[in-house]
Scaffold this active site. Structure first.
Site, PDB file in Angstrom:
ATOM      1  CE  LYS A  78      -4.050   0.002   2.109  1.00 21.18           C
ATOM      2  NZ  LYS A  78      -3.866  -1.345   2.591  1.00 21.18           N
TER       3      LYS A  78
ATOM      4  NE  ARG B 194      -6.724   1.892   4.196  1.00 22.65           N
ATOM      5  CZ  ARG B 194      -7.128   1.940   2.929  1.00 22.65           C
ATOM      6  NH1 ARG B 194      -6.897   3.028   2.194  1.00 22.65           N
ATOM      7  NH2 ARG B 194      -7.755   0.926   2.401  1.00 22.65           N
TER       8      ARG B 194
ATOM      9  N   GLY C  54      -7.844  -7.328   3.320  1.00 22.60           N
ATOM     10  CA  GLY C  54      -8.759  -7.396   4.448  1.00 22.60           C
ATOM     11  C   GLY C  54      -8.262  -8.156   5.647  1.00 22.60           C
TER      12      GLY C  54
ATOM     13  CG  MET D  86      -2.724  -7.703   8.559  1.00 18.48           C
ATOM     14  SD  MET D  86      -0.990  -7.429   8.198  1.00 18.48           S
ATOM     15  CE  MET D  86      -1.026  -7.012   6.466  1.00 18.48           C
TER      16      MET D  86
ATOM     17  NE  ARG E 187      -5.464  -4.652  -3.052  1.00 13.42           N
ATOM     18  CZ  ARG E 187      -6.025  -4.887  -1.877  1.00 13.42           C
ATOM     19  NH1 ARG E 187      -5.288  -4.854  -0.780  1.00 13.42           N
ATOM     20  NH2 ARG E 187      -7.310  -5.155  -1.771  1.00 13.42           N
TER      21      ARG E 187
ATOM     22  CG  HIS F 293     -13.425  -9.974   3.370  1.00 15.65           C
ATOM     23  ND1 HIS F 293     -13.899 -11.231   3.726  1.00 15.65           N
ATOM     24  CD2 HIS F 293     -12.129  -9.957   3.713  1.00 15.65           C
ATOM     25  CE1 HIS F 293     -12.914 -11.921   4.267  1.00 15.65           C
ATOM     26  NE2 HIS F 293     -11.836 -11.170   4.274  1.00 15.65           N
TER      27      HIS F 293
ATOM     28  NE  ARG G 137      -1.637 -44.876  -9.615  1.00 14.83           N
ATOM     29  CZ  ARG G 137      -1.882 -43.582  -9.448  1.00 14.83           C
ATOM     30  NH1 ARG G 137      -1.350 -42.953  -8.429  1.00 14.83           N
ATOM     31  NH2 ARG G 137      -2.651 -42.906 -10.281  1.00 14.83           N
TER      32      ARG G 137
ATOM     33  NE  ARG H  91       3.317 -48.930  -8.373  1.00 14.43           N
ATOM     34  CZ  ARG H  91       2.765 -48.084  -7.487  1.00 14.43           C
ATOM     35  NH1 ARG H  91       3.493 -47.129  -6.943  1.00 14.43           N
ATOM     36  NH2 ARG H  91       1.489 -48.189  -7.180  1.00 14.43           N
TER      37      ARG H  91
ATOM     38  CB  SER I  99      10.162 -43.566 -11.799  1.00 15.65           C
ATOM     39  OG  SER I  99       9.036 -42.754 -11.537  1.00 15.65           O
TER      40      SER I  99
ATOM     41  N   GLY J 159       9.604 -42.296  -6.499  1.00 14.20           N
ATOM     42  CA  GLY J 159       8.288 -42.381  -5.867  1.00 14.20           C
ATOM     43  C   GLY J 159       8.307 -41.556  -4.603  1.00 14.20           C
TER      44      GLY J 159
ATOM     45  CG  ASN K 284       3.172 -39.944  -3.127  1.00 11.59           C
ATOM     46  OD1 ASN K 284       3.405 -38.738  -3.103  1.00 11.59           O
ATOM     47  ND2 ASN K 284       2.296 -40.479  -3.953  1.00 11.59           N
ATOM     48  CG  ASP K 285       5.748 -45.578  -0.684  1.00 10.93           C
ATOM     49  OD1 ASP K 285       4.839 -45.074   0.000  1.00 10.93           O
ATOM     50  OD2 ASP K 285       5.657 -46.692  -1.220  1.00 10.93           O
TER      51      ASP K 285
ATOM     52  CB  CYS L  75       5.876 -41.413 -10.724  1.00 13.55           C
ATOM     53  SG  CYS L  75       6.505 -42.653  -9.585  1.00 13.55           S
TER      54      CYS L  75
ATOM     55  CE1 TYR M 133       8.665 -39.743 -15.430  1.00 13.49           C
ATOM     56  CE2 TYR M 133      10.665 -40.217 -16.664  1.00 13.49           C
ATOM     57  CZ  TYR M 133       9.677 -40.614 -15.785  1.00 13.49           C
ATOM     58  OH  TYR M 133       9.701 -41.886 -15.238  1.00 13.49           O
TER      59      TYR M 133
END
Length: 889
Positions: free
Chosen positions: A29, A98, A107, A109, A343, A459, A567, A623, A769, A771, A773-774, A836, A856
């Protein structure tokens, strides 16, 4: 307390101590006000206290000794610029106080208007304006805001008293109350402050100012501000600046007003000035939604036409200057226009795409800038569902279409309840008379937001648009009752109670009864052009995780360049397949397993044929069976009985077998390549299905690219064992079919040991590849299924910056990825590497993959466009670093 050359920066018409380049110091601002002043635009004078002071104040609880002197010096400068005096009973200078962080947080603060009023200065305002109602309305507003913000009493105690006063007079608007009532409200508000806080309202303007400055700094750490930063990825250490600005009055009469404008439509991207305004009002009336404003297009004709023309000219100038869509706040006082803020405008994903492409056509930005300007995650909004135009609907009400898309959920009338129900997996629609910043966590949790009041710049509208959340505001036909039965609303003779399902159509503004059929939107030319630019700039390829031909076809439509993860286990849960799979698991010997697998072979082969056909020559990474066997086992008495009949064996015997296969920690148990090693016939069947399918598709004149992936390898001998089976089966199939298909064998890197020993594993693997997640589970020692109980707490309290299952942990898991790539390519220079896990569609994680040198990323089909754009931005960011480095040499 850190020492700076200065803490305070002045701005006024034609000059400023700062500029737009000083956002870190002045906040958004303050930087915008300074830049507008430098451009010679009509900005009320004021000064900005540095955001660098905010965190230091919050940590130490004190201000630097020199700050008060610096503020006093700038107050005198402000008095000279306005020809008014702060605290003067005859000609008082009033100010707004402000917030304003470097990154916009609409909105979230605090703001206080009309500061400097007391029982003496209000008389000066009366005599100067010759408008007692305006003066005491301003005084009432100030005491109300001060009690809410500085004394932290909230809005409710004051709103209840105000509502009673309006009810007694039978008026709708605050400004319609007579002067005597406004004076009485000032006295009553002061009494509320004294009673609830034990402290008197400060009459001395200087004390008011310092109380407000402290309150604005403290608002950086309110729950709503912290929630907003977490949702939008804004650092907690930025802090907010404080802007002290001379008041200009939109509430001085019917020839005065205030509004918010956008230089383009931030819902659709259309190049048209739009927004809202209110006459005889102050800015908070527009953004709070307490009054429903009018569209600024109505200012074009009549008594505000001159103001509109000037606003139009300034808006065009600001957009040209900043080369981006601007969100502008303005006030006009007796026909004289003042600019209070500019802004970068929040916009929907759909609008962001159109605006970026059209600004290139207008030669305002380059194609590179257009690609970098659209946040990748915002592309998710482009695919928001819409109401099926052919669906039969029951219209409940209609409002303003503030943020497009459609959503279905239970009507909920409380932000806390919305958050609670959403955590339980229940889709909710947050319904409110109007929203306030305190409702932010409920907006985050809800599928959509519906308000009875407010305009397109309220808002609710701005926050929902910024998050890409469906929103309808200003549905004036709706009467919201928050007190009866947990909440309900009436509209056009209907009553919708808490928990009732409704559909909110943010594209048209309709509120519909029940769950209406939704359909996917059609993508337009702007999207196609932006993605073409992105694809031309990225190095990283983007694949999709897909388990069915339909998923594969959808992935191709969205730009996937292959399947990075198919999978196979998902194929076993359909129809009769699960019974054959269970027969295989409980079979007493290899012969029994082979007989069961023989039933699955043609089914798997048909699935793979469909995948190869859909991908039309693009690589398909399949896989082999990965999950622990317990996932396929029957768990209920009925399921056991069905299996017993199919296998012609006693149910009690099968129950004992099932119990014997139960594992204490199955995710680290008998799964992945361990299954293929102990039951090699599983690997043989899957390999045979893959290669027979590939040969059949090639025989039909189609191209096939096959990648066979061995999961959960920790030891190179595991990979060698499985690779030998795959290659042996490939030779057998190719000989039988009379043709060969090119293929690769690789592995998933999802265990820390595999990453650490990647050089050995790469001698057997043709591709890696990751994995993730695991790999995240095993690196952190976390169970993804159980971590949800405490990970949100970790993130909320700053122990973790992000949930590592949503955003890749670059400091830990990322180092393992980088190490594995380096070691692997040391052994095999042409090793193909990809990712992946679902991190493959998260923008920051995609950019990490680019920097790590992966070939990739692979993600769910609907995240493919996000990954494509993020990959392009990563390439452009890298090029920017290279260019800057060259420039300094």
């Amino acid at each position: 307390m850190p020492a700076l050359e200065r803490w305070v920066y002045f701005f006024g018409p034609g000059r400023a101590d700062g500029s737009a380049a000083m956002r870190d110091i002045l906040g958004g601002k303050g930087a915008g006000l300074a830049e507008m002043a430098n451009l010679g635009l009509p900005v009320p004078p004021g000064f900005t206290i540095s955001a660098k002071l905010c965190i230091a104040y919050l940590e130490h609880g004190t201000f630097p000794d020199e700050l008060r002197e610096e503020v006093d010096r700038h107050l005198k400068q402000l008095e000279q610029a306005t020809k008014k005096r702060f605290g003067d009973a005859r000609n008082p200078l009033l100010v707004s106080v402000r917030s304003g962080a470097a990154v916009s947080m609409p909105g979230m603060m605090e703001t206080i208007l009309n500061l400097g009023l007391n029982d003496q200065t209000v008389q000066g305002l009366v005599s100067g304006s010759k408008n007692p109602r305006f003066a005491f309305d301003s005084y009432r507003r100030f005491v109300q805001m001060y009690g809410d913000v500085v004394f932290d009493l909230g809005k409710d105690p004051f709103e209840e008293v105000l509502a009673e006063a309006k009810a007694r007079r039978r008026v709708q608007r605050d400004i319609d109350l007579p002067v005597d009532d406004l004076q009485a409200l000032v006295r009553e508000f002061k009494s509320i402050i004294q009673a609830k806080s034990g402290l008197p309202f400060p009459e001395e303007p200087s004390a008011q100012l310092w109380g407000a400055i402290e309150a604005v700094f403290k608002s950086w750490r309110t729950r709503r501000a912290a929630d907003y930063r977490r949702v939008h990825g804004i650092p907690d250490d930025l802090g907010t600046a404080v802007n002290v600005v001379a008041m200009v009055y939109g509430n001085m009469g019917d020839d005065c007003g205030t509004g918010v404008a956008f230089t383009r439509d931030c819902r659709t991207g259309e190049a048209v000035l739009n927004g809202d305004f209110l006459t005889n009002a102050q800015g908070e009336d527009v953004v709070s939604g307490a009054r429903t404003p009018e569209p600024i297009a109505r200012m074009k004709r009549g008594k505000f036409a001159k103001v509109y023309r000037e606003l139009e000219r300034i808006a065009a100038k600001l957009e040209r200057h900043f080369k981006d869509v601007q969100d502008i706040e303005f006030t006009f006082e007796h026909g004289r226009l003042y600019m209070l803020q500019t802004r970068r405008a929040q916009r929907t994903g759909l609008a962001a795409v159109r605006i970026a492409v059209e600004m290139v056509a207008e030669r305002r930005i380059t194609e590179d800038e257009a690609v970098q300007r659209v946040p990748p995650q915002d592309l998710d909004q482009v695919f928001h569902p819409m109401v099926d135009p052919r669906a039969a609907v029951t219209l409940v009400a209609k409002g303003l279409p503030a943020s497009p898309g459609a959503a279905i959920g239970e009507a909920v009338f409380d932000a806390d309840e919305a958050e609670t129900l959403a955590k339980r997996g229940r889709p909710v629609i947050l319904v409110r008379p109007e929203t306030s910043p305190e409702d932010f966590h409920g907006i985050v949790a809800a599928k959509a937001v519906l308000t009875a009041r407010g305009g397109m710049t309220s808002h609710a509208a701005i926050v929902a648009r910024g998050m890409g959340k469906t929103c309808v505001v200003g549905a004036t036909e709706i009467e919201v009752d928050l007190r009866t039965g947990g909440g309900r609303f009436r509209a056009n003779g209907r009553v919708v109670k808490k928990g009732q399902v409704i559909t909110v159509d943010g594209t048209t503004g309709r509120v519909l009864l029940g769950a209406v059929k939704l359909v996917e939107p059609k993508l337009g030319a702007h999207y196609a052009k932006l993605m073409a630019w992105a694809d031309a700039r990225r190095r990283l390829r983007v694949r999709a995780n897909a388990d069915t031909p339909a998923d594969a076809a959808r992935a191709r439509e969205l730009g996937a360049e292959g399947i990075g993860l198919c999978r196979t286990e998902h194929m076993f849960f359909q129809g009769d397949r699960i019974t054959a799979m269970r027969e295989m698991i409980v079979a007493p010997d290899a012969g029994g397993r082979r007989r069961a697998l023989a039933k699955l072979l043609p089914m798997q082969r048909a699935d793979f044929e469909g995948m190869f056909e859909a991908m039309a020559g693009y690589p398909v990474t399949i896989r082999l069976l990965d999950p622990p066997l317990h996932e396929f086992l029957p768990h209920t008495r009925d399921e056991l009985a069905t299996l017993a009949r199919a296998m012609k064996r006693p149910a009690t015997e099968l129950q004992r077998l099932v119990a014997s296969l139960t594992e204490a920690n199955p995710m680290l148990g008998h799964r992945g390549c361990r299954l293929g090693i102990t039951y090699p016939e599983i690997t043989e069947m899957q390999a045979r299905a893959i290669f027979e399918a590939a040969c059949r598709v090639v025989g039909r004149g189609k191209k096939v690219t096959v990648e066979v992936m061995i999961p959960l390898v920790a030891i190179v001998e595991e990979l060698r064992h499985q690779t030998e089976i795959v290659r042996r089966v490939a030779r057998e199939v190719f000989q039988a079919e009379g043709r060969a298909v090119p293929y690769m064998v690789g592995t998933m890197i999802e265990l820390p040991r595999a990453a650490l020993c990647a050089d050995e594993i790469a001698r057997q693997a043709e591709f890696f590849s990751f994995g993730t997640n695991d790999l995240t589970q095993t690196t952190f020692g976390l169970s993804r299924d159980d971590a949800g109980r405490f990970l949100p707490y970790y993130v909320e309290h700053g122990i973790l910056k992000d949930d590592p299952f949503q955003v890749l942990d670059q400091e830990g898991v990322g180092k393992l990825v980088e190490l594995a790539v380096r070691l692997g390519r040391g052994s095999r220079h042409d090793l193909k590497t990809g990712i992946c896990g679902e991190h493959g569609g998260e923008p920051a994680s995609v950019k990490f993959c680019h920097r790590a040198g992966l070939n990739y990323v692979s993600c769910s089909p609907f995240r493919v466009p996000i990954a494509r754009l993020a990959a392009a931005q990563a390439a452009l960011e890298e090029q920017g670093v290279i260019n800057r480095t060259k420039a300094t040499v």
